[in-house]
Structures are given as C-alpha cells and as structure tokens.
Write an enzyme that holds these catalytic residues in place. Structure first.
Site, PDB file in Angstrom:
ATOM      1  N   HIS A   1       0.825  -1.205   0.000  1.00  0.00           N
ATOM      2  CA  HIS A   1       0.000   0.000   0.000  1.00  0.00           C
ATOM      3  C   HIS A   1       0.867   1.265   0.000  1.00  0.00           C
ATOM      4  CE1 HIS A   1      -2.190   3.195   2.284  1.00  0.00           C
ATOM      5  NE2 HIS A   1      -3.043   2.985   1.299  1.00  0.00           N
TER       6      HIS A   1
ATOM      7  N   GLU B   1       2.007   1.853  -3.428  1.00  0.00           N
ATOM      8  CA  GLU B   1       0.923   2.404  -4.247  1.00  0.00           C
ATOM      9  C   GLU B   1       0.924   3.932  -4.174  1.00  0.00           C
ATOM     10  OE1 GLU B   1      -3.415   3.646  -3.442  1.00  0.00           O
ATOM     11  OE2 GLU B   1      -3.202   1.518  -2.954  1.00  0.00           O
ATOM     12  N   HIS B   2       1.084   4.466  -2.979  1.00  0.00           N
ATOM     13  CA  HIS B   2       1.146   5.919  -2.818  1.00  0.00           C
ATOM     14  C   HIS B   2       2.354   6.510  -3.547  1.00  0.00           C
ATOM     15  CE1 HIS B   2      -1.718   7.030   0.607  1.00  0.00           C
ATOM     16  NE2 HIS B   2      -1.972   5.753   0.359  1.00  0.00           N
TER      17      HIS B   2
ATOM     18  N   GLU C   1      -3.950   7.842   6.972  1.00  0.00           N
ATOM     19  CA  GLU C   1      -4.946   6.919   6.434  1.00  0.00           C
ATOM     20  C   GLU C   1      -5.228   5.791   7.425  1.00  0.00           C
ATOM     21  OE1 GLU C   1      -5.870   4.380   2.338  1.00  0.00           O
ATOM     22  OE2 GLU C   1      -4.037   5.574   2.498  1.00  0.00           O
TER      23      GLU C   1
END
Length: 458
Positions: free
Chosen positions: A78, A81-82, A158
C-alpha cells in the site's frame, strides 16, 4: 536513483515478433468483444470494446498484495501504491495529477490482499494520455527517499482514519480473528510501527521484485481499439526497457498456500464508541470454488438486501440495528463468510443471538424456494447493473485475467446464477454455515457483556 526498469539493447522489432493476440469473447456487432495480447516480457493486455460510449478506463493490475508481505514489510504494498504517484524521471507528482485533471479525468489506485490496481478514466480521445501517464508511473517511478519520508505521514493518517471508523476497522479485526498473525490476517495498510520502520531501500526492492511485466495485467474498456491500445502500451513499456525478456511468460493465477483459519475464537477491541460493531463469521469458499455461485445466492438471501432474512429479523421486525448485512470474501485458496451489524452496546447479545439463530436455521433447513428465486433475480440484476460503466468493465476483465486467467461473458455469469438450484443452496449452506463461527467486536462493552460473547460462538 531511478527505481524503475532499466533499458536494454534489444530492439522493438524483436519484441513485436513474439506478441500473441487472442479473441477471448466475441461481442455482438463488435460490442463487448474482449481480446488479449501477450507481449514479450510476459505482459498481458486485455481490452473490452464498447463503441457506444465516449469514455475509456485504463488500468494496470499487479499480482501483489498485502498477502505477499513478511511481518516486517506489512503495509509495503500500500505504501508503494502511494509512492508511484510521487514522480518519475519524466513527470513530477504535480505533472501526473495535473495531466489527468486537465482533461477532466479521474485517476486513482487501490491495494487489496492479493492484488493492486492503478487506473485512469478519461474521454476516449484522451486515452493515449492516460496510457502514457499510468505506464510511466508503473515503469519509471523514482521512489525518492524524500518522497518516502513525506508520504509516511499521509499513510499514517490513512491508518488513523480507518481506526476512527469502527464499522470499517471491525473487518480488519475479523480477518485477524480468522487468520491470526499471518499475511491474510494482517491489515492491508500495515500498522503504525511497520510503516514507521519502512525505508526507501526496502520499498524499492519490493517494487523491483514484484512490478515485473510477468506480474502485470493491462486492462482497458470503453470506446477503445485493441490494436491501438497494444501499440501504445508496448511503446511505453519498451521505452522503459521492460519488454526485453522475450522468453518470459506470464505468471499463473495465484493458487495460495492453504491459509490456516480458526473456529470459535472471540476478539474484543474496547473502544468508546456509540455503537458496538460486530462481525460473526466462518470460513467461506475460495474464488475458484464452483460452489461460489450457490454461495452468492445464499448470501443474497441471508443478508444481501432489504428483503433478506437478517435485515427483516434484526432491523425491520425488532429495530435493533440500522446496518446489518452478510458478505463473502474469496481468496485464491480460501474465503470468508461474515455477518456485520452495528447496534447499541446494550443490545449486542440480542443481535448476535438472532444472527446466530438464523445461520443455524438456514444450515439445518435451507432456504425456501421463493427466497432462492428472489435472490437469484436480485443477484442477476445487481451483476448487470454493476457493469454499466467503463470502470466496472475494466475491473471485470482485469481481475478476471489476474485471478482466473480467463474471461467469462455476462451471459455466462447470468447463466451460472440462474442454474443454481435449491439443493445447491442447501448443500453450500451446510458446508459453510455448519462451521463453528468466530466473532469480532469493537465497542464499549462492560465486563459482564464481554464475558458473555462466547455464547455467540459456542
């Protein structure tokens, strides 16, 4: 330092020689035709043509998710991904976002347990731009140390946002309840500790290992021409030196490793929330299990809508919850079946008893024919209505290629649903609902209430 693919001396003409194209589904009058081309390096390009629309969605699927992480790398997929949005050798982060914004498009990404997807939805005339931008992100990301440090705060926010939403967080807790401290049991976002420990070198190595063309599926749907998409994708990847291994073949769909699941376990997370959030569930079916069609019908009848048993019993008749539903999650080698409800803490045991009683009743007696027929109609309608935009079509063909290595037409899916019989539903109810359930709860339960939670799984 560039983390992306390194160029080689192999010529593009050598690359073109090994491209293979197949028609996977033939549409009517060219509408809905699905084609696949396998490029050198093992890169697959699938498209679905819908010439009656003026939009197109382009995505790249990567066969890597949180399931592929070690405990120390939890959250790396994740985090990466950022970082792919933070800049390449050709574009800054602002260049990436402004390019798509300038044409009124949408661009985003998501990470799951077993895959990651990056996509852009644009007007059909702007598809070449979307292809160039997304391919550049996937092949040319710099993953600068400064960006890793800056984005760390965003990822931590997040995580905090998710933890502030107990209705969301309880599903992560349920995964941990069922799978424990294993890749499937750990959160996709990682934890505060693991994210703080990740550095540029570890993330860059993860990127280099998993973002190989053999692990990638390029998918495009809408008013697209397959040959043009292939040509543009090939050009972008060749520019990055990513298609040099002409002997490489695509990786097969993931087959998993038979994840260990628990039964009869209870996990309570004490939070000062207004509601208690509960998930009561048990092992489900893998995404390749042929019984998944019957399970889909069972799930719809049990908790898939306002006419479902759980909605009627918990909300309509007794007013004990605003939100109550059932769901299934299928992985490569296993799955989950769960029932979620949010209610006042004082009523949590009443809600759990009703849910458990309904699961036991359906396991023992099955569903009535009328319930099954209604669920088949509901599931069929929602399947078709969920495919009414190019983004959904791109998701369908990309995920199908990644997870099954094949495509299924909408008519075939509807046929599989319609073919489910009452006996099929009764059999899968016995197989799935017959397991001893586990329970996850987030809420401010008092000691006596917490002590009684075992009753729901006994």
């Amino acid at each position: 330092m560039t983390a992306g693919f390194q160029a080689t001396a192999r010529t593009s003409s050598e690359a073109r020689a090994v491209a293979r194209t197949q028609t996977l589904l033939k549409g009517r009058d060219g509408i809905g035709t699905v084609r696949r081309t396998t490029l050198p390096g093992g890169l697959r390009v699938v498209t679905e043509t819908l010439p009656t629309v003026r939009s197109a969605t382009f995505g790249i699927w990567v066969q890597v998710g949180s399931r592929d992480e070690t405990p120390a790398l939890n959250g790396a997929t994740h985090y990466l991904e950022h970082l792919l949005f933070k800049g390449t050798s050709r574009r800054s982060a602002l260049d990436i976002s402004s390019a798509i914004d300038a044409v009124g498009g949408e661009m985003n990404a998501f990470t799951a347990k077993e895959y990651t997807c990056y996509y852009a939805r644009v007007l059909d005339t702007d598809l070449p731009l979307a292809i160039d931008v997304v391919c550049d992100m996937l092949t040319g990301s710099l993953i600068e140390a400064a960006d890793v440090d800056a984005e760390r705060g965003v990822v931590l926010e997040e995580i905090a946002m998710t933890e502030d939403d107990p209705g969301d967080c309880v599903h992560d807790l349920f995964a941990h309840t069922m799978f424990g401290d294993t890749p499937l049991g750990r959160p996709v976002l990682g934890t505060v500790d693991t994210v703080n420990d990740l550095d540029r070198d570890r993330i860059a190595r993860f990127y280099k290992k998993h973002y190989d063309p053999r692990h990638l599926i390029v998918a495009a749907a809408g008013n697209v021409d397959h040959a043009t998409v292939v040509r543009q994708v090939r050009k972008a990847f060749e520019k990055a030196g990513a298609l040099s291994r002409t002997d490489a073949v695509p990786v097969a769909p993931r087959d998993g490793s038979r994840a260990v699941r628990t039964a009869g376990k209870v996990e309570l997370l004490d939070r000062r929330t207004e509601q208690a959030h509960v998930v009561l569930g048990m092992p489900g079916l893998s995404r390749t299990d042929e019984r998944r069609w019957a399970l889909g019908v069972l799930n719809t009848a049990l908790g898939g809508g306002m006419s479902s048993r759980l909605f009627q019993e918990v909300r309509e008749k007794r007013g004990l919850a605003y939100s109550v539903y059932s769901y299934t999650s299928g992985f490569a080698d296993c799955g989950l079946f769960g029932v979620y409800a949010g209610c006042r803490p004082s009523q949590v045991h009443d809600v759990l008893k009703i849910c458990r009683d309904e699961l036991d009743r359906v396991c023992a007696e099955g569903l009535g024919d009328e319930e099954i027929h209604r669920a088949i109609g509901q599931l069929s309608g929602s399947t078709v209505l969920g495919l009414e935009d190019t983004g959904a079509l791109m998701n369908r063909i990309g995920k199908s290629e990644l997870c099954w290595g094949a495509q299924m037409s909408v008519d075939e899916m509807l046929g599989r649903i319609a073919a489910v019989t009452p006996d099929d539903v009764r059999a899968v109810a016995r197989d799935v609902l017959g397991h001893r359930p586990s329970l996850s709860v987030i809420g401010p339960l008092k000691d006596k209430q917490a002590a009684r939670l075992d009753e729901a799984v006994s």
